[in-house]
Design a protein around this motif. Sequence first.
Motif, PDB file in Angstrom:
ATOM      1  N   HIS A  27       0.823  -1.204   0.000  1.00  0.00           N
ATOM      2  CA  HIS A  27       0.000   0.000   0.000  1.00  0.00           C
ATOM      3  C   HIS A  27       0.863   1.262   0.000  1.00  0.00           C
ATOM      4  O   HIS A  27       0.477   2.272  -0.601  1.00  0.00           O
ATOM      5  CB  HIS A  27      -0.952  -0.007   1.198  1.00  0.00           C
ATOM      6  CG  HIS A  27      -2.173  -0.852   0.994  1.00  0.00           C
ATOM      7  ND1 HIS A  27      -2.123  -2.226   0.946  1.00  0.00           N
ATOM      8  CD2 HIS A  27      -3.481  -0.520   0.802  1.00  0.00           C
ATOM      9  CE1 HIS A  27      -3.341  -2.707   0.753  1.00  0.00           C
ATOM     10  NE2 HIS A  27      -4.182  -1.692   0.658  1.00  0.00           N
ATOM     11  N   ALA A  31       0.601   4.034  -2.876  1.00  0.00           N
ATOM     12  CA  ALA A  31       0.411   5.447  -2.550  1.00  0.00           C
ATOM     13  C   ALA A  31       1.453   6.313  -3.254  1.00  0.00           C
ATOM     14  O   ALA A  31       1.137   7.392  -3.770  1.00  0.00           O
ATOM     15  CB  ALA A  31       0.474   5.651  -1.037  1.00  0.00           C
ATOM     16  N   SER A  75      -7.931  12.460   7.125  1.00  0.00           N
ATOM     17  CA  SER A  75      -7.395  11.234   6.526  1.00  0.00           C
ATOM     18  C   SER A  75      -6.966  10.247   7.595  1.00  0.00           C
ATOM     19  O   SER A  75      -7.214   9.037   7.489  1.00  0.00           O
ATOM     20  CB  SER A  75      -6.205  11.571   5.614  1.00  0.00           C
ATOM     21  OG  SER A  75      -6.609  12.349   4.519  1.00  0.00           O
ATOM     22  N   VAL A  79      -8.518   6.405   7.865  1.00  0.00           N
ATOM     23  CA  VAL A  79      -7.760   5.176   7.613  1.00  0.00           C
ATOM     24  C   VAL A  79      -7.850   4.181   8.768  1.00  0.00           C
ATOM     25  O   VAL A  79      -7.498   3.003   8.592  1.00  0.00           O
ATOM     26  CB  VAL A  79      -6.275   5.461   7.293  1.00  0.00           C
ATOM     27  CG1 VAL A  79      -6.134   6.194   5.979  1.00  0.00           C
ATOM     28  CG2 VAL A  79      -5.595   6.220   8.422  1.00  0.00           C
ATOM     29  N   TYR A  88      -9.653   3.480   2.544  1.00  0.00           N
ATOM     30  CA  TYR A  88      -9.046   3.807   1.252  1.00  0.00           C
ATOM     31  C   TYR A  88      -9.357   5.242   0.839  1.00  0.00           C
ATOM     32  O   TYR A  88      -8.535   5.893   0.186  1.00  0.00           O
ATOM     33  CB  TYR A  88      -9.508   2.818   0.189  1.00  0.00           C
ATOM     34  CG  TYR A  88      -8.822   1.483   0.297  1.00  0.00           C
ATOM     35  CD1 TYR A  88      -7.449   1.370   0.069  1.00  0.00           C
ATOM     36  CD2 TYR A  88      -9.529   0.338   0.647  1.00  0.00           C
ATOM     37  CE1 TYR A  88      -6.808   0.153   0.181  1.00  0.00           C
ATOM     38  CE2 TYR A  88      -8.886  -0.895   0.762  1.00  0.00           C
ATOM     39  CZ  TYR A  88      -7.533  -0.968   0.523  1.00  0.00           C
ATOM     40  OH  TYR A  88      -6.891  -2.186   0.635  1.00  0.00           O
ATOM     41  N   LEU A  91      -6.771   7.323   2.654  1.00  0.00           N
ATOM     42  CA  LEU A  91      -5.455   7.222   2.032  1.00  0.00           C
ATOM     43  C   LEU A  91      -5.423   7.998   0.713  1.00  0.00           C
ATOM     44  O   LEU A  91      -4.450   8.721   0.434  1.00  0.00           O
ATOM     45  CB  LEU A  91      -5.106   5.752   1.798  1.00  0.00           C
ATOM     46  CG  LEU A  91      -3.715   5.460   1.212  1.00  0.00           C
ATOM     47  CD1 LEU A  91      -2.613   6.027   2.094  1.00  0.00           C
ATOM     48  CD2 LEU A  91      -3.535   3.960   1.013  1.00  0.00           C
ATOM     49  N   VAL A 204      -3.866  -0.451   6.127  1.00  0.00           N
ATOM     50  CA  VAL A 204      -4.094   0.807   5.405  1.00  0.00           C
ATOM     51  C   VAL A 204      -3.625   1.984   6.262  1.00  0.00           C
ATOM     52  O   VAL A 204      -2.919   2.885   5.778  1.00  0.00           O
ATOM     53  CB  VAL A 204      -5.569   0.982   5.008  1.00  0.00           C
ATOM     54  CG1 VAL A 204      -5.774   2.315   4.284  1.00  0.00           C
ATOM     55  CG2 VAL A 204      -6.032  -0.166   4.124  1.00  0.00           C
ATOM     56  N   LEU A 208      -0.390   4.641   5.565  1.00  0.00           N
ATOM     57  CA  LEU A 208      -0.469   6.105   5.564  1.00  0.00           C
ATOM     58  C   LEU A 208       0.589   6.699   6.476  1.00  0.00           C
ATOM     59  O   LEU A 208       1.232   7.693   6.123  1.00  0.00           O
ATOM     60  CB  LEU A 208      -1.857   6.576   5.984  1.00  0.00           C
ATOM     61  CG  LEU A 208      -2.055   8.102   5.933  1.00  0.00           C
ATOM     62  CD1 LEU A 208      -3.451   8.463   5.438  1.00  0.00           C
ATOM     63  CD2 LEU A 208      -1.826   8.759   7.289  1.00  0.00           C
TER      64      LEU A 208
END
Length: 229
Positions: A27, A31, A75, A79, A88, A91, A204, A208
Amino acid sequence: MNSENNVVVSYATDADRATFFKKTYSHVAYAILAFMLVESILLRIVPMDWILAMMGGKFVWLFILGLFWLGSTLSDRLVFHPDRDKQYLGLGLYVLLQAIVFLPMIAMAVLYSGSEMIMQAAIITLFMFSGLTAVVFMTKTDFSFLRTAITIGGFVALGVIVVGAIFGFNLGLWFSVGMVVLASASILYQTSQIKDQFSTDQYVGASLQLFASIMLLFWYILRILMSRK
């Protein structure tokens, strides 16, 4: 709800830990790729006058920083929401915010050297991140003691950035070096926390956290390289 939700990574089976770390770092990679894609689109569609306004207008920049802070807070909440779709969304929102904040500096770096300086900063960031991650996993050291220093350093840095934006003074090379140290400490701390405190369904949120520190590291490495021009 998945039965893995309440299993802390450090107490999970080897297979579950391996799956968690694979998902987390995948992930992070997604990103970064999404950031590159969004940044390239913004560079093509945003007029240069707007980019110069972001750089030259101190109150515009303070507004952008404030928007980034609010968006980052949202955010961070999303997450870690139980709903995977909201995770998601959080993120994705953070990737978009990073692309907007990076736009003026990436545009200037492109004007200075095309993609060469950006690639140099990216490679240095990648090697530093890999090395710091290896330190956490190979030494098995608990880096939670860094939390206070990172928190204080973050507030001090934010205050200096805001004052610098208001009064228009250059923060200088040593500030960028200090921020590289702060970002490195953050990667050590967050990797340690992810390894020891996160549950196996929080990949997730973990991605981040790491992505944010990587982008902070990349930002100030790029600033250091640009200051040499």
